[in-house]
Enzyme design. Structure first.
Site, PDB file in Angstrom:
ATOM      1  N   VAL A  26      37.837  34.484  34.903  1.00 23.82           N
ATOM      2  CA  VAL A  26      37.336  35.271  36.019  1.00 23.82           C
ATOM      3  C   VAL A  26      36.134  34.551  36.629  1.00 23.82           C
ATOM      4  O   VAL A  26      35.151  34.268  35.931  1.00 23.82           O
ATOM      5  CB  VAL A  26      36.937  36.694  35.581  1.00 23.82           C
ATOM      6  N   ASP A 134      47.826  49.877  27.002  1.00 27.53           N
ATOM      7  CA  ASP A 134      46.780  49.066  26.355  1.00 27.53           C
ATOM      8  C   ASP A 134      45.402  49.682  26.594  1.00 27.53           C
ATOM      9  O   ASP A 134      44.437  48.995  26.940  1.00 27.53           O
ATOM     10  CB  ASP A 134      46.825  47.635  26.865  1.00 27.53           C
TER      11      ASP A 134
END
Length: 478
Positions: A26, A134
């Protein structure tokens, strides 16, 4: 990272690295076209495996259709010149929930608020046909005190359950060594419900209910209830041992809250809350921590207390207006849950329905279920005799010209429930007769509830001289 035509076209200038995960990096970037700072998530060069690329693409597909205050939005997406996909998102200025938990147990109010907010995001996701799969502290950001759900890489479409996955069957698969590595399991093991360990298990929102329940437990306890080095050992612990209660760990966690979390994290998905909304509603129904502590009542006085409260409340059913009250019209209210356990509240609703059905089979009686007529499925807890809903129920008695009303309550007596019911003369505000206590199992109360319903029918049949006469000042309704 070098300038790329796809980024240049969008006016994106990479300024540095914000973080890195197993399959992606990122970057902090400047969106010059919109004069804003953004996060640029790019698949790693060494992670071009089909599974990693598909997970990245799935995250983009799901996030692109979501707009919710507690879900990290997707601004844009595309493909770099070398074929790697990227996603453009806002920069999250908060921290992962994992970092919050690592500092120690989370205050009760904050934990419940964060779960409520994540629950809103998951409900929104489920309504659009997706299951996250998740949910864990690493995928929940805490920004300015509020939760933001992230990472939809392994989200899957909701699929109806076609078979029941029993804990015994899950264990047998592990014994057969069907699963040999953590990597073969979709999701993060401590937060994965046992049914999700099947390679062909249908996807259902109850999987997210389990995960969110585990996240709440971890926030409050400061650690997970079960830990193990292998997936098989972790699964064995989960199937063989109940969730360790937290009521003894911290003063503000009650048995009622423990029960809600235990239900959310049941090994059998059919024993969990059917939806995130139901889980959050059960949490919302719990009294405040102060209220929970203040209302503790010793069991030896509970029967007397419930009976006294019912006696006090009877007077509130008296109809003072000069209306005709038909002795063959009965209003039935759901039984009040006086156990202190909100998980048992539906039993009161079932009781009201069974009593209504039993009375409706009697010739000459007109029966009105109060909660259905009022558009609500929650009867007020006694002794709130002047509550809005109970006032509305009394108003319904008057509008329906009902000469009789059935009300009651249930409470715990050891490991059983004790059921009480009363038949009330609404004109005089007096009890015609009382039933109970009748014993019922908290997990299978049907037999006790049917005995209660049959007893109410018998009492109505015996009312004879207690019939309510028509008032001379009012004519019968046409």
């Amino acid at each position: 990272m070098r300038a790329d035509p796809a980024l240049v076209e969008r006016g994106l200038v990479v300024e540095g690295v914000l973080g890195a995960g197993g399959h992606s990096v990122v970057y902090r970037a400047r969106d010059e076209r919109h004069a804003r700072e953004v996060a640029l998530k790019v698949l790693r060069e060494e992670s071009r495996l089909e599974s990693a690329a598909e997970r990245f693409a799935q995250e983009i597909r799901v996030a692109a259709g979501l707009r919710h205050p507690h879900i990290l939005p997707l601004y844009d997406s595309g493909v770099l010149a070398d074929g790697r996909p990227f996603a453009v998102m806002p920069v999250a200025h908060g921290e992962p929930l994992r970092a919050v938990i690592d500092r120690g147990p989370v205050p009760l109010g904050e934990a419940l608020r964060l779960v409520h907010e994540v629950g809103e995001a998951l409900t929104y996701l489920h309504e659009r046909g997706w299951v996250h799969r998740d949910v864990k502290p690493e995928n929940i950001l805490v920004e300015s005190g509020h939760a933001v759900l992230t990472d939809f890489g392994i989200s899957a479409p909701v699929d109806s359950i076609t078979r029941r996955s029993s804990p015994q069957h899950v264990a047998s698969l592990w014994n057969a060594q069907r699963f040999t590595s953590v990597g073969s399991v979709v999701g993060t093991l401590p937060y994965v419900g046992p049914e999700s360990l099947f390679g062909d298990a249908p996807v259902h929102p109850r999987s997210d209910v389990y995960a969110l329940g585990m996240v709440l437990y971890e926030m409050l306890a400061g650690h997970l209830p079960f830990t193990a080095e292998s997936a098989a050992t972790l699964l064995s612990q989960r199937l063989e041992h109940p969730l360790p209660p937290m009521a003894g760990m911290r003063d503000d966690v009650t048995a009622e809250l423990d029960a809600v979390i235990a239900r959310a994290t049941q090994a059998d998905p059919e024993q969990r809350f059917a939806s995130i909304g139901a889980f959050v509603a059960a949490l919302d129904a719990l009294p405040t921590p102060g209220g929970l502590a203040a209302r503790a009542v010793r069991r030896r006085t509970l029967v007397a207390l419930v009976l006294a409260v019912l006696a006090i409340a009877v007077g509130t059913w008296r109809v003072l207006a000069p209306v005709y009250l038909d002795p063959d019209r009965v209003v039935v209210a759901d039984l009040s849950n006086d156990t202190g356990d909100p998980v048992l509240t539906p039993i009161g609703t079932v009781a009201g329905d069974l009593i209504t059905a039993a009375l409706s089979r009697e010739q000459g009686l007109e029966v009105i279920n109060a909660t259905m007529s009022l558009g609500s499925r929650q009867r007020p807890r006694l002794p709130a005799a002047d509550s809005t809903l109970q006032r509305a129920t009394r108003a319904l008695v008057e509008r329906a010209h009902a000469g009789l009303a059935v009300t009651g309550a249930y409470y715990r007596e050891g490991g059983q429930l004790a059921l009480l019911a009363e038949l009330i003369d609404t004109r005089a505000g007096e009890v015609i007769g009382a039933i109970g206590p009748i014993a019922a199992s908290p997990t299978a109360p049907e037999r006790g509830l049917r005995i209660l319903a049959d007893s109410v029918v018998a009492m109505v049949k015996r009312r004879g001289s207690a019939r309510v006469p028509a008032l001379p000042t009012a004519a019968p309704p046409r």
